[in-house]
Design a protein around this motif. Structure first.
Motif, PDB file in Angstrom:
ATOM      1  N   GLY A 146       0.937  -1.744   0.269  1.00  0.00           N
ATOM      2  CA  GLY A 146       0.096   0.198  -0.090  1.00  0.00           C
ATOM      3  C   GLY A 146       0.806   0.875  -0.230  1.00  0.00           C
ATOM      4  N   SER A 147       0.645   2.054   0.426  1.00  0.00           N
ATOM      5  CA  SER A 147       0.893   3.427   0.442  1.00  0.00           C
ATOM      6  C   SER A 147       1.827   3.558   1.476  1.00  0.00           C
ATOM      7  N   ILE A 148       3.367   3.848   1.022  1.00  0.00           N
ATOM      8  CA  ILE A 148       4.478   3.994   1.643  1.00  0.00           C
ATOM      9  C   ILE A 148       4.809   5.413   1.936  1.00  0.00           C
ATOM     10  N   ASP A 149       5.421   5.858   3.292  1.00  0.00           N
ATOM     11  CA  ASP A 149       6.150   7.082   3.578  1.00  0.00           C
ATOM     12  C   ASP A 149       8.074   6.692   3.766  1.00  0.00           C
ATOM     13  N   LEU A 150       8.547   7.787   2.105  1.00  0.00           N
ATOM     14  CA  LEU A 150       9.131   7.190   1.720  1.00  0.00           C
ATOM     15  C   LEU A 150      10.583   7.632   2.692  1.00  0.00           C
ATOM     16  N   ALA A 151      10.254   8.815   3.535  1.00  0.00           N
ATOM     17  CA  ALA A 151      10.618   9.143   4.746  1.00  0.00           C
ATOM     18  C   ALA A 151      10.995   7.888   6.097  1.00  0.00           C
ATOM     19  N   ALA A 152      10.237   7.734   6.803  1.00  0.00           N
ATOM     20  CA  ALA A 152       9.569   6.757   7.319  1.00  0.00           C
ATOM     21  C   ALA A 152      10.640   5.168   7.250  1.00  0.00           C
ATOM     22  N   LEU A 153      10.446   5.096   5.988  1.00  0.00           N
ATOM     23  CA  LEU A 153      11.004   4.261   5.669  1.00  0.00           C
ATOM     24  C   LEU A 153      12.583   4.222   5.321  1.00  0.00           C
ATOM     25  N   ARG A 154      12.573   5.383   4.676  1.00  0.00           N
ATOM     26  CA  ARG A 154      14.862   5.187   5.125  1.00  0.00           C
ATOM     27  C   ARG A 154      15.238   5.420   6.303  1.00  0.00           C
ATOM     28  N   VAL A 155      14.846   5.873   7.565  1.00  0.00           N
ATOM     29  CA  VAL A 155      15.164   5.789   8.596  1.00  0.00           C
ATOM     30  C   VAL A 155      14.888   4.840   9.873  1.00  0.00           C
ATOM     31  N   THR A 156      13.334   3.507   9.302  1.00  0.00           N
ATOM     32  CA  THR A 156      13.731   2.399   9.452  1.00  0.00           C
ATOM     33  C   THR A 156      14.991   1.584   9.352  1.00  0.00           C
ATOM     34  N   LEU A 157      15.457   2.022   7.229  1.00  0.00           N
ATOM     35  CA  LEU A 157      16.567   0.664   6.676  1.00  0.00           C
ATOM     36  C   LEU A 157      17.649   1.300   7.270  1.00  0.00           C
ATOM     37  N   GLN A 158      17.947   2.919   8.074  1.00  0.00           N
ATOM     38  CA  GLN A 158      19.612   3.823   7.988  1.00  0.00           C
ATOM     39  C   GLN A 158      19.523   2.695   9.823  1.00  0.00           C
ATOM     40  N   MET A 159      18.106   2.205  10.460  1.00  0.00           N
ATOM     41  CA  MET A 159      18.762   1.386  11.877  1.00  0.00           C
ATOM     42  C   MET A 159      18.258  -0.178  12.086  1.00  0.00           C
ATOM     43  N   LEU A 160      17.860  -0.398  10.617  1.00  0.00           N
ATOM     44  CA  LEU A 160      18.389  -1.860  10.530  1.00  0.00           C
ATOM     45  C   LEU A 160      19.391  -2.433  10.040  1.00  0.00           C
ATOM     46  N   SER A 161      20.172  -0.973   8.857  1.00  0.00           N
ATOM     47  CA  SER A 161      21.189  -1.914   8.285  1.00  0.00           C
ATOM     48  C   SER A 161      22.946  -2.170   9.178  1.00  0.00           C
ATOM     49  N   PRO A 162      23.697  -2.890   8.868  1.00  0.00           N
ATOM     50  CA  PRO A 162      24.338  -3.124   9.868  1.00  0.00           C
ATOM     51  C   PRO A 162      25.441  -1.971   9.631  1.00  0.00           C
ATOM     52  N   THR A 163      25.775  -1.335  10.889  1.00  0.00           N
ATOM     53  CA  THR A 163      27.120  -0.446  10.960  1.00  0.00           C
ATOM     54  C   THR A 163      28.469  -1.098  10.449  1.00  0.00           C
ATOM     55  N   PRO A 164      29.041   0.051   9.755  1.00  0.00           N
ATOM     56  CA  PRO A 164      30.737  -0.538   9.496  1.00  0.00           C
ATOM     57  C   PRO A 164      31.263   0.197  10.161  1.00  0.00           C
ATOM     58  N   ALA A 165      32.258  -1.414  10.742  1.00  0.00           N
ATOM     59  CA  ALA A 165      33.388  -1.232  11.747  1.00  0.00           C
ATOM     60  C   ALA A 165      34.546  -0.135  11.385  1.00  0.00           C
TER      61      ALA A 165
END
Length: 129
Positions: free
Chosen positions: A110-129
């Motif tokens: 359905g409808s996706i809030d791109l800003a919220a998706l971006r924040v969610t993906l940034q939080m889930l992505s592994p951080t570089p060591a």
């Protein structure tokens, strides 16, 4: 002549009765990983649907395990991290987005809030060591 071994028309055939021990033995076999319920039913002369019913009833009445809760830690942002300020919220309508990340699958419909998706993906992505 009846070739399937069924009773002749008009003659009532009695239902087979299975002991609790027999049912329990078959159910325990079906609970093992990778086992074919149909194969166990066939080997023991039981209808597959009946064995699935016994199994379903057993699981419903005997499994009282509580759900497993996973620990969650919320970390405060460090001084060097820049707070994420999403651009003006844009909403994309329709479609399905599937994301596989670290063994998990996220499905957005359905409808996706791109800003919220971006924040969610940034939080889930592994951080570089």
């Amino acid at each position: 002549m009846d070739t399937k071994g069924k009773a002749s028309r008009g003659v009532k055939q009695e239902r087979r009765r299975h002991s609790a021990a027999f049912k329990r033995r078959l159910i325990e076999q079906t609970l093992a990983p990778g086992v074919s319920v149909a194969r166990i039913a066939l080997e023991n002369g039981v209808n597959t649907n009946l064995l699935f019913k016994w199994r379903r009833d057993h699981i419903r009445t005997h499994r009282v395990e509580s759900p497993t809760l996973l620990p969650v830690a919320i970390n405060e942002p460090s001084a060097e991290s820049t707070p994420i300020s999403p651009p003006a919220a844009r909403v994309v309508a329709g479609g399905v987005i599937e994301i596989e990340l670290a063994g998990a699958r996220i499905r957005l419909k359905g409808s996706i809030d791109l800003a919220a998706l971006r924040v969610t993906l940034q939080m889930l992505s592994p951080t570089p060591a």
